[in-house]
Design a protein around this motif. Structure first.
Motif, PDB file in Angstrom:
ATOM      1  N   ASP A  55     -98.563 -36.436  -2.562  1.00  0.00           N
ATOM      2  CA  ASP A  55     -97.269 -35.985  -3.085  1.00  0.00           C
ATOM      3  C   ASP A  55     -96.105 -36.324  -2.156  1.00  0.00           C
ATOM      4  OD1 ASP A  55     -98.210 -35.021  -5.495  1.00  0.00           O
ATOM      5  OD2 ASP A  55     -98.700 -33.053  -4.668  1.00  0.00           O
TER       6      ASP A  55
ATOM      7  N   VAL B 142    -116.821 -36.806   2.110  1.00  0.00           N
ATOM      8  CA  VAL B 142    -117.014 -37.219   3.505  1.00  0.00           C
ATOM      9  C   VAL B 142    -117.380 -35.988   4.343  1.00  0.00           C
ATOM     10  CG1 VAL B 142    -115.900 -38.235   5.548  1.00  0.00           C
ATOM     11  CG2 VAL B 142    -115.441 -39.176   3.280  1.00  0.00           C
TER      12      VAL B 142
ATOM     13  N   GLN C 264    -108.294 -33.375   7.168  1.00  0.00           N
ATOM     14  CA  GLN C 264    -108.949 -34.673   7.367  1.00  0.00           C
ATOM     15  C   GLN C 264    -107.896 -35.758   7.504  1.00  0.00           C
ATOM     16  OE1 GLN C 264    -112.495 -34.960   4.398  1.00  0.00           O
ATOM     17  NE2 GLN C 264    -111.056 -33.481   3.584  1.00  0.00           N
TER      18      GLN C 264
ATOM     19  N   ARG D   7    -109.536 -43.066  -1.913  1.00  0.00           N
ATOM     20  CA  ARG D   7    -110.351 -43.467  -3.054  1.00  0.00           C
ATOM     21  C   ARG D   7    -109.460 -43.484  -4.294  1.00  0.00           C
ATOM     22  NH1 ARG D   7    -112.602 -40.791   0.717  1.00  0.00           N
ATOM     23  NH2 ARG D   7    -114.314 -41.863   1.745  1.00  0.00           N
TER      24      ARG D   7
HETATM   25  P1  OAD Z   1    -109.796 -39.197  -0.954  1.00  0.00           P
HETATM   26  O1  OAD Z   1    -108.893 -40.350  -1.166  1.00  0.00           O
HETATM   27  O2  OAD Z   1    -111.254 -39.447  -0.959  1.00  0.00           O
HETATM   28  O3  OAD Z   1    -109.540 -38.096  -2.073  1.00  0.00           O
HETATM   29  C1  OAD Z   1    -108.264 -37.637  -2.396  1.00  0.00           C
HETATM   30  C2  OAD Z   1    -108.410 -36.479  -3.345  1.00  0.00           C
HETATM   31  O4  OAD Z   1    -107.117 -35.973  -3.606  1.00  0.00           O
HETATM   32  C3  OAD Z   1    -109.037 -36.844  -4.693  1.00  0.00           C
HETATM   33  O5  OAD Z   1    -110.013 -35.858  -5.034  1.00  0.00           O
HETATM   34  C4  OAD Z   1    -107.845 -36.774  -5.682  1.00  0.00           C
HETATM   35  O6  OAD Z   1    -108.237 -36.318  -6.972  1.00  0.00           O
HETATM   36  C5  OAD Z   1    -106.970 -35.753  -5.002  1.00  0.00           C
HETATM   37  N1  OAD Z   1    -105.530 -35.897  -5.279  1.00  0.00           N
HETATM   38  C6  OAD Z   1    -104.806 -37.043  -5.410  1.00  0.00           C
HETATM   39  N2  OAD Z   1    -103.508 -36.777  -5.583  1.00  0.00           N
HETATM   40  C7  OAD Z   1    -103.391 -35.413  -5.555  1.00  0.00           C
HETATM   41  C8  OAD Z   1    -102.298 -34.504  -5.669  1.00  0.00           C
HETATM   42  N3  OAD Z   1    -101.051 -34.940  -5.841  1.00  0.00           N
HETATM   43  N4  OAD Z   1    -102.549 -33.180  -5.607  1.00  0.00           N
HETATM   44  C9  OAD Z   1    -103.820 -32.705  -5.434  1.00  0.00           C
HETATM   45  N5  OAD Z   1    -104.891 -33.525  -5.309  1.00  0.00           N
HETATM   46  C10 OAD Z   1    -104.687 -34.854  -5.370  1.00  0.00           C
HETATM   47  O7  OAD Z   1    -109.324 -38.481   0.396  1.00  0.00           O
HETATM   48  P2  OAD Z   1    -110.115 -37.474   1.359  1.00  0.00           P
HETATM   49  O8  OAD Z   1    -110.979 -36.535   0.597  1.00  0.00           O
HETATM   50  O9  OAD Z   1    -109.107 -36.892   2.260  1.00  0.00           O
HETATM   51  O10 OAD Z   1    -111.542 -40.650   6.705  1.00  0.00           O
HETATM   52  O11 OAD Z   1    -111.028 -38.483   2.162  1.00  0.00           O
HETATM   53  C11 OAD Z   1    -111.801 -38.033   3.228  1.00  0.00           C
HETATM   54  C12 OAD Z   1    -111.846 -39.062   4.329  1.00  0.00           C
HETATM   55  O12 OAD Z   1    -112.291 -40.320   3.830  1.00  0.00           O
HETATM   56  C13 OAD Z   1    -110.499 -39.386   4.946  1.00  0.00           C
HETATM   57  O13 OAD Z   1    -110.117 -38.479   5.946  1.00  0.00           O
HETATM   58  C14 OAD Z   1    -110.709 -40.743   5.539  1.00  0.00           C
HETATM   59  C15 OAD Z   1    -111.432 -41.367   4.364  1.00  0.00           C
HETATM   60  O14 OAD Z   1    -112.119 -42.498   4.597  1.00  0.00           O
HETATM   61  C16 OAD Z   1    -111.173 -41.306   7.841  1.00  0.00           C
HETATM   62  O15 OAD Z   1    -110.138 -41.930   7.956  1.00  0.00           O
HETATM   63  C17 OAD Z   1    -112.146 -41.176   8.943  1.00  0.00           C
END
Ligand code: OAD
Length: 242
Positions: free
Chosen positions: A31, A195, A104, A38
């Protein structure tokens, strides 16, 4: 339950929680205009984060890895915290030492908003570490030289980020474990929940007896185990909890 009833219920649960923990992922910064990892926005050229954010990738091609981090630093330098980050600062102000934030995200937006009681478990993109002498320092230079070196020992610097295949810092693991096991409410915002170890925090909190509330644009692997799952944008929903 209607969306409104879900939000009212989440507000009431939060208001009566003695001790809280918050876990955030890339969705909270989406946001603010930060690309997530992903999904459609998560791509960089033809690489996946998992192929660049590893010690092996850095050993093989440090130039490529630094190019990727420089690209991300350039994007992040233009971004500001949004109302979801701001609300989490208010939670810290209200709950004091009975609140802990686990993120994260490496973008530094929680700190920029004013959060102080936090663990940035994957590191911070504005911090670098020397591969020679190990010295860790803050660095906001944009762009960094494509192969930046240590001022003290001239060895190659690396981002101070926990990459895939690396362990979290001991101190962070300890703080998170303590926060998750001692909270009576865990709020999980904007993470795909795939993760580890963060992906295990919701079930750990539940096992320890906490109530878990999830806020995400869509359902996740955690949605079935949480007590309340609110679907929508973090910047709209998180402020409604207070
Ligand atoms: P992801 O990119 O895997 O997931 C983002 C999540 O946020 C998804 O479930 C979306 O549905 C949700 N999302 C997107 N926009 C949104 C919004 N405006 N409001 C609410 N939710 C929203 O990111 P992470 O789960 O943070 O690691 O990924 C975990 C780790 O994988 C990261 O820290 C990174 C990555 O590889 C490292 O860099 C080591």
């Amino acid at each position: 339950m209607s969306d409104n009833a879900l939000i009212q219920s989440a507000r009431a649960q939060l208001a009566s929680a003695r001790s809280i923990a918050v876990l955030t992922g890339a969705g909270i910064s989406a946001d603010s205009g930060v690309p997530t990892f992903r999904g459609a926005d998560g791509l960089w050229r033809n690489y996946r984060a998992e192929d660049l954010a590893t010690p092996e990738a850095f050993e093989r091609d440090p130039r490529l890895v630094w190019e990727w981090y420089n690209w991300r630093r350039e994007i992040l330098a233009t971004k500001q915290p949004n109302p979801a980050h701001d609300t989490i600062v208010k939670l810290e102000q209200q709950w004091g030492d009975r609140m802990w934030l686990i993120t994260q995200n490496v973008d530094g937006l929680h700190r920029a908003a004013g959060s102080q009681r936090l663990s940035e478990i994957h590191g911070n993109i504005w911090t670098v570490r020397c591969t020679g002498c190990g010295v860790i320092s803050g660095n906001r230079e944009i762009p960094l030289p494509i192969l930046p070196t240590c001022r003290l020992c001239h060895a190659l610097l690396r981002p101070h980020i926990v990459w895939f295949g690396e362990s979290l810092w001991e101190e962070d693991l300890r703080r998170c474990d303590q926060a998750i096991r001692s909270c009576d409410l865990l709020l999980v915002v904007g993470t795909s929940g795939v993760v580890y170890p963060a992906a295990g925090f919701a079930s750990m909190a539940k096992e320890a007896g906490a109530l878990v509330i999830e806020i995400n644009l869509e359902s996740t692997p955690q949605s079935d185990l949480v007590d309340l799952s609110l679907q929508g944008r973090a910047k709209d929903l998180v402020p409604l909890l207070l």
